[in-house]
Motif scaffolding. Structure first.
Motif, mmCIF file in Angstrom:
data_model
loop_
_atom_site.group_PDB
_atom_site.id
_atom_site.type_symbol
_atom_site.label_atom_id
_atom_site.label_comp_id
_atom_site.label_asym_id
_atom_site.label_seq_id
_atom_site.Cartn_x
_atom_site.Cartn_y
_atom_site.Cartn_z
ATOM 1 N N GLY A 1 0.809 -1.223 0.000
ATOM 2 C CA GLY A 1 0.000 0.000 0.000
ATOM 3 C C GLY A 1 0.835 1.262 0.000
ATOM 4 O O GLY A 1 0.407 2.286 -0.545
ATOM 5 N N GLU A 2 2.025 1.217 0.614
ATOM 6 C CA GLU A 2 2.860 2.411 0.737
ATOM 7 C C GLU A 2 3.775 2.609 -0.469
ATOM 8 O O GLU A 2 3.961 3.735 -0.931
ATOM 9 N N ALA A 3 4.377 1.536 -0.943
ATOM 10 C CA ALA A 3 5.348 1.644 -2.040
ATOM 11 C C ALA A 3 4.606 1.878 -3.347
ATOM 12 O O ALA A 3 3.800 1.068 -3.769
ATOM 13 N N LYS A 4 4.871 2.966 -3.985
ATOM 14 C CA LYS A 4 4.214 3.262 -5.259
ATOM 15 C C LYS A 4 4.987 2.617 -6.406
ATOM 16 O O LYS A 4 5.308 3.253 -7.418
ATOM 17 N N VAL A 5 5.336 1.353 -6.231
ATOM 18 C CA VAL A 5 6.055 0.592 -7.252
ATOM 19 C C VAL A 5 5.329 -0.737 -7.430
ATOM 20 O O VAL A 5 4.565 -1.153 -6.551
#
Length: 668
Positions: free
Chosen positions: A252-256
C-alpha cells in the motif's frame, strides 16, 4: 469523459472459443447440406405404390441403401388430381430432380418380385426403371469417428487446467502457460488500502521495511553516498504476529509494482515448473523495476537441501530453490528488485538462502509487549461499538503472550458474545469472557459429575489459589473456576509477568503453585487423583529446562544440552553419558518433590483457609481476587504494577519491558 464512454463502449475481447464455435458451425452446416434434411417428399405405403405402378403413373423407382424407395412419377401422372399434393418442396434450390414419394419396405427380394410381377401382368409400356443407390453421410461418419478423440483431448485439457490452477486468473490457468508465474501484481492501478498506520506495534520491523520502501522511492538519497539497494529482507516471527500484514502495508505504501505470491505457488507435479515460474517471476519484476517481490511461507521451497541424492519431489523442490538462489544473487544482477519473504520456520531454511547478498536483513517480528498490545487493541476496536468506560490498558494487561491475530480474534469474539446477549455495546466483561473462551475453550455447564468429583475439583483449584497467594514470585491470581471448559474440569487463571529473564526462585515458586492442586487433594482427602495431569506436565517441563537447558542445577553444573539450530534432537545418541542421564533424572525428581512437599506444608499451615475458600468456590463456582482478599487478607507481595491505575501502569511498563516466559494461564 462519461459521454465518450457511453458513445464508444468497450469492444468485446477476442476469445479462442470463437474459433472453436465457427469450426463446429461449419461442420454442422456441411452435415445438414450433405443430407436430405431440406428436401420434403410425400410419404406413402408399399400397397399405394403398387396401385400407382399398376396405373402406369410411375416413371422410376430408386432403391436407396436396400431399405428405402423413392418414387418418381411421369409428367402426365403429376397432373392428376390424386398426385397434386405429391409435388416435392425444397428449402434450398437443387439442380437434381427430387422424388414425389418415399417409403420404407421390408425384404428387398420380395419387393423386387412384386414390382416384376406387376410390370409383367399389366404389360406396362414404357416399363418403369428400377435403380439402386447407396447414400453415405461422409461428414457425419467423420464426426462420429472423431468424437472419441475430441472427448479424450477435452478431458485431458480440463484435468491439466485444474492441476495448473484452473479459473480465469493467473498465468498457470492455461495448459500452455503452466510454467508462468502465478504472482498477483499490485501497482498504481490496484487499490491497496492497508498502510503502515494499520500496523500497530512492530516499531523496529516497520522502520526496517519503511527504509526499503523509501529506497525505492528516493534511491538518490542513498546511492549518492555509495550505498547499494538491499537484495532482500526476511520477516521471521511466530504465527499471527503480523508478517503478512506488514507486507500488505508495503504494497500500500510503495508506489512501485508489488508481486505477491506464496511459496507453495512454485510447487507443481510437473518437473521443471517451479524453476520456470521463478524465472518468469523475476523476468516480470525486472521489466517493471523498481519492484518488490513478496514470497509468503518461503519455507515451502527454501528448506535446507539434503545430502542424499535421491530423485523425486524433493529433487524438484531443490531445483526450484537453486533457481531462486541464482535469480537473487547469481552471475547476472537484478537492478532495483527487492525480495521480501516471510516464514515462521527460519531454522529449516537453507544457509545459502540466508546469507548476506540474498536476504541482507532478517527482521524479527516478535510477540507484542503490553504497549504494543494496547496499540493493536486500538486498531481492532475501531469498527466495534464499545462501551465508553472500556479500559484498553486493562485489556492489554489481561492478554500476555497474545499475538496480533489472537487480539483480533478476542475483539471479534467479544462482539459476538455481546450480540448474543442482546447488548448495544461491547463492555469489559465481554472481553474477559472472550479471553476465557479462546484460552480455555467453551463452557460445559451441563457436564455430568458426581458431588465427590465436584468437591475434589474445588479443593484442587483452591489449593492452586492458596499456594500462589502465599508465594512471592508466583503469578498474580485473576480468578478460579470449577466450571468445566474445553477438556479441563476447572482452572485457575493467572496474570503472568512479562519477563526477559527468569530467576530460579521465580521458576520454583511457579512450580510449587502448579503442584498446589495435587497437594490440596493429599492434605484434605489423603489421596491423589488423575486431575493433576496438566500440572505435572508443566512442572516436569520446567524442571527439565532448569537442569538441561538453563544450567540452574548445582549438581549438574553450568552445562546446557540445548541445540538452538534444531539439527540435533537426540536422534541417535544423547550428548551426555548414562551416568549423567541418571543424575539429570534424579535432579529433576528432587526439584519437583521438594516443591511438592513445600506446597503440602503451606496448605497444612493454612488448612482452615483452604477449606473456607473451597466452600465458597463450591457455592459460587467462580471466585475472583476479591474473594481471596476477604479470606487471606491483603497479599504481602502485591506489586505496584497491579494497582488499578492505568496511567501509572503504562509509566511503569515503559520503565521495565518484560516478556512472558510462562503460559497465558494455567489450564488443566
Amino acid at each position: 469523459m462519461a459521454d465518450k464512454k457511453k458513445i464508444n463502449p468497450k469492444k468485446p475481447k477476442f476469445s479462442p472459443y470463437w474459433i472453436y464455435g465457427i469450426i463446429i458451425a461449419v461442420f454442422l452446416t456441411m452435415q445438414l447440406f450433405s443430407g436430405s434434411s431440406f428436401q420434403d417428399s410425400s410419404p406413402t405405403t408399399p400397397s399405394q405404390f403398387m396401385t400407382y405402378l399398376k396405373d402406369g403413373d410411375v416413371e422410376k423407382v430408386e432403391i436407396v441403401n436396400r431399405r428405402e424407395a423413392k418414387v418418381y412419377l411421369t409428367a402426365e401422372a403429376e397432373q392428376k388430381e390424386i398426385h397434386k399434393k405429391s409435388k416435392p418442396t425444397s428449402l434450398l434450390p437443387s439442380a437434381t430432380r427430387m422424388p414425389n414419394y418415399k417409403f420404407e419396405f421390408g425384404d428387398l427380394q420380395n419387393f423386387e418380385d412384386e414390382i416384376s410381377k406387376v410390370i409383367s401382368e399389366e404389360n406396362l409400356d414404357p416399363k418403369p426403371k428400377v435403380e439402386y443407390k447407396t447414400e453415405q453421410n461422409l461428414w457425419g461418419d467423420f464426426l462420429i469417428g472423431l468424437l472419441p478423440f475430441i472427448l479424450l483431448i477435452g478431458v485431458w485439457i480440463f484435468i491439466m487446467r485444474r492441476m495448473s490452477g484452473g479459473g480465469a486468473g493467473g498465468g498457470g490457468s492455461q495448459i500452455f502457460n503452466i510454467g508462468k508465474s502465478k504472482a498477483k501484481l499490485f501497482d498504481e492501478n490496484t487499490e491497496v488500502k492497508t498502510t503502515f498506520k494499520d500496523v500497530a506495534g512492530l516499531e523496529g520491523a516497520k522502520e526496517e521495511v519503511q527504509e526499503i520502501v523509501d529506497f525505492l522511492k528516493n534511491p538518490e538519497k542513498y546511492t549518492s553516498l555509495g550505498g547499494k539497494i538491499p537484495k532482500g529482507a526476511l520477516l521471521v516471527g511466530s504465527p499471527g504476529t503480523g508478517k503478512t500484514l506488514l507486507a500488505k502495508a508495503v504494497a500500500g505504501e510503495a508506489k512501485v509494482p508489488f508481486f505477491s505470491l506464496s511459496g507453495s505457488d512454485f510447487v507443481e507435479m510437473f518437473v521443471g515448473v517451479g524453476a520456470s515460474r521463478v524465472r518468469d517471476l523475476f523476468k516480470q519484476a525486472k521489466e517493471k523495476s523498481p519492484a518488490i517481490i513478496f514470497i509468503d511461507e518461503i519455507d515451502a521451497i527454501g528448506r535446507a537441501r539434503g545430502k542424499n541424492n535421491f530423485s523425486g519431489s524433493n529433487d524438484e523442490r531443490e531445483n526450484t530453490l537453486n533457481q531462486l538462489l541464482t535469480e537473487m544473487d547469481g552471475f547476472g544482477t537484478n537492478t532495483n528488485v527487492i525480495v521480501l519473504a516471510a516464514t515462521n520456520r527460519a531454522d529449516v531454511l537453507d544457509k545459502a538462502l540466508m546469507r548476506a547478498g540474498r536476504f541482507d536483513r532478517q527482521i524479527f517480528v516478535d510477540l507484542p509487549d503490553v504497549r504494543e498490545r494496547k496499540e493493536i487493541f486500538e486498531v481492532h476496536l475501531r469498527p466495534l461499538k464499545k462501551a465508553k468506560d472500556l479500559d484498553i490498558d486493562f485489556l492489554a494487561r489481561q492478554t500476555p503472550g497474545f499475538s496480533g491475530a489472537d487480539i483480533a480474534n478476542v475483539c471479534n469474539e467479544a462482539a459476538l458474545i455481546a450480540a448474543r446477549q442482546g447488548k448495544k455495546a461491547v463492555d469489559k466483561q465481554d472481553f474477559l469472557d472472550a479471553v476465557d473462551r479462546i484460552v480455555g475453550g467453551l463452557e460445559k455447564k451441563n457436564k455430568i459429575m458426581t458431588v465427590a468429583e465436584k468437591k475434589a475439583i474445588a479443593y484442587h483449584e483452591a489449593g492452586h489459589a492458596t499456594v500462589s497467594w502465599m508465594l512471592e514470585h508466583a503469578a498474580p491470581l485473576v480468578k478460579v473456576t470449577i466450571v468445566p471448559r474445553g477438556r479441563s474440569l476447572g482452572a485457575a487463571w493467572y496474570l503472568p509477568e512479562e519477563r526477559l529473564i527468569v530467576h530460579p526462585e521465580q521458576m520454583l515458586d511457579e512450580m510449587c503453585s502448579a503442584l498446589g492442586g495435587r497437594a490440596a487433594e493429599k492434605v484434605i482427602f489423603n489421596r491423589i487423583s488423575t486431575g493433576a495431569l496438566s500440572d505435572l506436565e508443566k512442572v516436569t517441563k520446567q524442571a527439565r529446562a532448569m537442569v538441561t537447558i538453563y544450567g540452574l542445577s548445582d549438581k549438574v553444573g553450568n552445562l546446557t544440552y540445548y541445540d538452538s539450530s534444531g539439527q540435533n534432537e537426540y536422534g541417535f545418541t544423547k550428548p551426555y553419558s548414562e551416568k549423567t542421564a541418571e543424575l539429570i533424572d534424579k535432579e529433576i525428581s528432587d526439584i519437583i518433590e521438594e516443591q511438592y512437599q513445600r506446597a503440602v506444608k503451606l496448605l497444612e499451615e493454612n488448612r482452615d483457609k483452604l477449606t473456607l475458600l473451597a466452600e465458597v468456590l463450591l457455592e459460587k463456582e467462580v471466585i475472583f481476587k476479591d474473594n481471596l482478599e476477604k479470606i487471606f487478607g491483603k497479599r504481602p507481595f502485591e506489586k505496584e504494577e497491579l494497582v488499578e491505575d492505568s496511567k501509572k501502569l503504562v509509566k511503569e511498563d515503559e520503565i521495565e519491558e518484560v516478556k512472558s516466559d510462562t503460559d497465558k494461564s494455567e489450564d488443566k
